[in-house]
Design an enzyme around this catalytic site. Structure first.
Site, PDB file in Angstrom:
ATOM      1  N   ASP A 478      69.056  43.911 -23.371  1.00 23.28           N
ATOM      2  CA  ASP A 478      67.872  43.491 -23.266  1.00 23.28           C
ATOM      3  C   ASP A 478      67.438  42.299 -22.344  1.00 23.28           C
ATOM      4  OD1 ASP A 478      65.272  42.960 -24.602  1.00 23.28           O
ATOM      5  OD2 ASP A 478      66.039  43.035 -26.685  1.00 23.28           O
ATOM      6  N   ASP A 548      57.914  47.014 -28.217  1.00 22.78           N
ATOM      7  CA  ASP A 548      58.323  46.386 -29.585  1.00 22.78           C
ATOM      8  C   ASP A 548      57.189  46.724 -30.417  1.00 22.78           C
ATOM      9  OD1 ASP A 548      60.469  45.102 -28.818  1.00 22.78           O
ATOM     10  OD2 ASP A 548      59.824  43.095 -28.577  1.00 22.78           O
TER      11      ASP A 548
END
Ligand code: GLA
Length: 729
Positions: A478, A548
């Site tokens: 990430d 997301d």
């Protein structure tokens, strides 16, 4: 494939699909002649028509008032030396001059495709697949060379470009701007397609007329970004998804990028791309060189879908690498949206226990397993297990998962540091910042100075300690903020303008070391969703998390938009709860499953909370996905109806031999007009008959493509989906 006509002084790069032609003009200027569908033989028609144009100056010492750099189509323009359009290269010399003027000196044609030092790029499997032309240009005043590389693939409508500067002088020079490529095109009415977006709504293509002046698409975030993907396409006015010319340019780079389009005084078009010149200043010592990232040009006469196919194939076949390049990608259960930071051994065991009987193949433990991280305010940089949460360590969770017959995956955010961390206590200077100035926080975290090797080494060693001791099958990498205060404690006053690109080189170095040392690990890229969904990352990580936003309706647009360039094998998609946590929208389990099954599939919810009915659906979805996984992940993905301009959405997957196809149809909102919609398929074999497993009907490929299928107008409700699997008889 690549020839140089000595007499005409013309380079012609040609395969069965495309031609790229340029010549050496008077004064050894490189003049662009043509790029487009293949031309059998160039006979010299396109030589530069000379006009005495006011306020467009002429070459030094030349009395010819009809020859000007200001309207000559060029291959690599200089600065402040007669071409007033945007330059490809700006160099600051020891005397403060920023003038540049590169002229042709020599060329070399080599089989294959040389690697780019320290940078990701497309590759060849053997030297017969491509040829590379290297053209050396020289600025005699600076005594600096630029080598322009053009690789033409034999069987693809693709040319890749890059530039390398070599300082042959005895003085240091500073590069202020260096484009990877320049493409000058003759007057033509183009539209430009770009891929802007934002957090949780990435890659929403926009199309606009290209007008006079300068149009720019770029990122200054030191990331390829949610906000502007490093890609543009130039298309004809009448180009649509299926017909018309489309020329895409993709930069293989994950940092600050810049695409500049200039339509000049006589409507000629210049397209430049490369590292963004913003805050860029790179010192090159005598004898040293500088390599730009690669730009990939893909061309199709068959519309945007045709162009997307070119990029899908190239990115999948010649940019992605490693064991998972063509492998079945495992179906994932990720704990993030189920637990966020709130988990312990027991909770994880429960997820694992629930997952296996459903057919799920891998459990991914997301954020929160390390340091003392219980929220997003601490512990980044401390890559050791939080034994308060996981009392038996990662080893126990990995064993439990493996014993349950699943693979085990783990989340990392290697480039970040929290102020509340052991690493920050020991090395506050590891965070990018300028002493004496405040540090911009984003998600309450700071960014490590990856321009420094010792910082990259520190993170590499910490990660190896985990990966050497815990059997880990997958890593989610990430990157949850963008860079600010890009200033390095060790770079020195003259080199701060190098830090942003050195950061990216440090990142690529770390990724290369890890994928080399752990070839069995499947890496997935992520950046707060799809903030770094680019071809540079794809070279190390064959898949990335596109957003997301897991809402099925929003995902229609995100996945549709992403597919303009990136193949389905690179795009992960998970079913999450309804109402959706990001949008509050309710959608059926089926709709969520059908959207997620159009990517690399998985689940991101609490399996223990599923109703019996939903649990049965999960089993069915997984069974269906496994049966068609190869077709979805590696078949040809064709966009049929766009969520951006219609209420009905459709796409399909077709196998390379056209023997099977999967059609996904969605409806966004219901309307009482009871519209009769007719979905036509594409790229099937018109001579084959296709059996629809769902309805038991058989149709000709020609029927499915030309007559199409009516949707049932009485099928009421919002957010509906329907899937048909066709097998050729
Ligand atoms: C990012 C990712 C999410 C999740 C969180 C964890 O937002 O996109 O999927 O991993 O970080 O903090």
């Amino acid at each position: 494939m690549i020839t140089f006509d000595e007499q005409q002084q013309v380079f012609h790069l040609k395969n069965k699909d495309i031609s790229y032609i340029f010549s050496v003009e008077e004064g050894n200027l490189l003049s662009h002649l043509y790029f487009g569908p293949a031309i059998r033989h160039y006979h010299g028609e396109r030589r530069y028509p000379r006009v005495d144009r006011g306020f467009s100056g002429n070459l030094p010492q030349s009395l010819d008032r009809t020859y000007s750099k200001d309207d000559l189509l060029q291959e690599y323009s200089g600065n402040n030396t007669g071409d007033y359009r945007v330059p490809a290269i700006v160099i600051r010399a020891a005397n403060g001059s920023r003038l540049t003027d590169f002229r042709y000196e020599s060329y070399k044609i080599v089989d294959g495709k040389p690697k780019l030092a320290g940078l990701p790029a497309s590759y060849v499997k053997d030297d017969d697949e491509a040829q590379t032309l290297e053209v050396t240009l020289v600025d005699k005043t600076l005594d600096v060379q630029v080598i322009l590389s053009y690789t033409l693939y034999k069987d693809r409508p693709v040319i890749t470009r890059n530039a390398r500067l070599v300082n042959t002088s005895d003085q240091e020079v500073h590069i202020e701007k260096i484009a990877s490529m320049q493409l000058d095109l003759t007057k033509h009415d183009y539209d430009v397609v770009s891929m802007p977006g934002q957090y949780a709504l990435e890659r929403q293509p926009e199309r606009q007329a290209l007008r006079r002046g300068i149009t720019e698409f770029s990122s200054r975030r030191n990331s390829s970004s949610h906000h502007m993907n490093p890609f543009v396409a130039l298309v004809d006015k009448d180009t649509d998804e299926f017909q018309g010319n489309a020329m895409g340019v993709l930069l293989v780079y994950s940092g600050n990028h810049q695409f500049t389009l200039e339509k000049d005084q006589i409507d000629q078009i210049r397209l430049l791309t490369g590292i963004n010149e913003y805050d860029f200043d790179w010192a090159v010592k005598p004898g040293d060189d500088f390599q730009t990232p690669e730009a990939i040009i893909g061309f199709s006469q068959h519309g945007l879908n045709g162009m997307s196919q070119v990029f899908h194939h190239l990115l999948r076949e010649r940019v992605a690498r490693g064991k998972y390049q063509y492998a079945d990608r495992p179906i994932v259960i990720n704990n993030w949206e189920a637990t966020f930071f709130d988990f312990d051994d027991e909770k994880l065991d429960e997820i694992v226990k629930e997952a296996k009987p459903l057919g799920i193949e891998m459990f991914v433990l997301d954020d929160g397993w390390f340091g003392h991280r219980n929220d997003d305010n601490s512990s980044l940089g401390d890559w050791f297990v939080n034994t308060n949460k996981l009392t038996g360590g990662l080893e126990r969770v990995a064993k439990q998962t493996h014993d349950g017959g699943m693979k085990f995956g783990l989340w990392f955010e290697p480039e970040m540091i929290s102020v509340d961390s052991e690493l920050y206590k020991q090395h506050p200077d590891y965070a990018l910042h300028e002493p004496g100035r405040g540090m911009t926080l984003s998600r309450n975290q700071l960014v490590l100075d990856f321009s420094r090797k010792e910082v990259v080494d520190n993170i590499f060693n910490q990660m190896c300690k985990i990966l050497d001791n815990v059997p880990i099958d997958y890593i989610k990498w990430d990157f949850n903020r963008n860079l600010t205060e890009v200033f390095s404690a060790t770079a020195g006053a003259d080199h701060q303008g190098e830090v942003s690109h050195r950061y990216i080189l440090g990142l690529y170095d770390l990724m290369e070391r890890l994928v080399t040392r752990y070839p069995n690990i499947l890496f997935e890229g992520c950046s707060g969703g799809g903030g770094r969904f680019d071809a540079g990352i794809l070279y190390y990580m064959p898949q990335s998390w596109p957003s997301d936003d897991t809402d099925a309706v929003e995902r229609l647009k995100i996945q549709y938009g992403t597919s303009l360039v990136y193949p389905v094998s690179s795009m992960t998609a998970h079913v999450s709860v309804s109402p959706n946590q990001q949008t509050g929208r309710s959608t059926s389990f089926k709709m969520r499953g059908d959207v997620a099954m159009s990517g690399v599939f998985g689940y991101e919810l609490d399996l223990a909370d599923l109703s019996d009915e939903d649990r049965e659906m999960v089993k069915e979805q997984i069974k269906f996905y496994k049966a068609h996984r190869q077709l979805i992940q590696y078949g040809d993905f064709i966009r049929l109806e766009s969520p951006f301009d219609s209420n009905t959405v459709a796409w399909e997957f077709v196998s390379p031999d056209k023997s099977e196809a999967l059609l996904f149809m969605f409806k966004q909102l219901h309307t009482n007009r009871f519209e009769i919609n007719n979905t036509k398929m594409a790229n099937l074999d018109p001579t084959k008959d296709y059996h629809d497993e769902m309805t038991g009907q058989t149709y000709g490929g020609d029927e499915l493509m030309n007559l199409g299928l009516f949707r049932d107008p009485t099928h009421t409700g919002d957010f509906l989906s329907e899937v048909h699997y066709f097998k050729a008889n």
